[in-house]
Write a protein that holds these residues in place. Sequence first.
Motif, PDB file in Angstrom:
ATOM      1  N   LEU A  39      31.735 -56.257  28.473  1.00 45.79           N
ATOM      2  CA  LEU A  39      30.526 -56.418  29.275  1.00 45.79           C
ATOM      3  C   LEU A  39      29.361 -55.575  28.769  1.00 45.79           C
ATOM      4  O   LEU A  39      28.226 -55.768  29.196  1.00 45.79           O
ATOM      5  N   GLY A  74      36.541 -61.232  39.487  1.00 45.76           N
ATOM      6  CA  GLY A  74      35.189 -61.024  39.993  1.00 45.76           C
ATOM      7  C   GLY A  74      34.685 -62.265  40.696  1.00 45.76           C
ATOM      8  O   GLY A  74      35.396 -63.252  40.856  1.00 45.76           O
ATOM      9  N   SER A  75      33.437 -62.188  41.087  1.00 46.92           N
ATOM     10  CA  SER A  75      32.784 -63.326  41.734  1.00 46.92           C
ATOM     11  C   SER A  75      32.617 -64.444  40.705  1.00 46.92           C
ATOM     12  O   SER A  75      32.769 -64.209  39.500  1.00 46.92           O
ATOM     13  N   GLU A  87      29.952 -65.666  39.563  1.00 51.56           N
ATOM     14  CA  GLU A  87      28.914 -65.253  38.616  1.00 51.56           C
ATOM     15  C   GLU A  87      29.459 -64.218  37.623  1.00 51.56           C
ATOM     16  O   GLU A  87      29.182 -64.293  36.422  1.00 51.56           O
ATOM     17  N   GLU A  88      30.240 -63.264  38.107  1.00 57.16           N
ATOM     18  CA  GLU A  88      30.840 -62.260  37.212  1.00 57.16           C
ATOM     19  C   GLU A  88      31.822 -62.908  36.246  1.00 57.16           C
ATOM     20  O   GLU A  88      31.859 -62.567  35.064  1.00 57.16           O
ATOM     21  N   LEU A 100      31.658 -62.852  32.235  1.00 57.17           N
ATOM     22  CA  LEU A 100      32.788 -62.342  31.459  1.00 57.17           C
ATOM     23  C   LEU A 100      33.313 -63.393  30.488  1.00 57.17           C
ATOM     24  O   LEU A 100      33.504 -63.106  29.295  1.00 57.17           O
TER      25      LEU A 100
END
Length: 131
Positions: free
Chosen positions: A42, A63-64, A66-67, A71
């Motif tokens: 990241l 993660g969400s 979006e995350e 990633l």
Amino acid sequence: MTRLLVVHPDPRVVQQRATSLVAAGYSVESCSGPAGTQCPVLTDEPCPLLDRADALVYDAGLGSPEEMRFLVAHLREEYADLPLLVIGADASASWTDPAGPHRVWQVPADASRQQLTSVIEEALTEQGMAV
């Protein structure tokens, strides 16, 4: 021996997956992912664990959406030659690509060891890295 990197935030889950995959004949390293550590992926830095791996086994719950999109995009950009398997990914997730150079192999959350190893071998063969 094929080297896998298993990434999941729960150490118990990592241990269960690692034990199962070692029993199937793989060498396994693990990581808690970006939730538990400063993830070099990241921050656009090399990751020694990824550098040693032949395939990546990630959990969709890192993660969400979006995350995960961020990633996966970084992983596919920096480690495009490594098969990326995501366990528990929703087929409709916008960050999954079922074909092409940025392919993400999806594995059901409740996959058996046999199902998981089958997808691993398919991914390695498709990437031209089967051992």
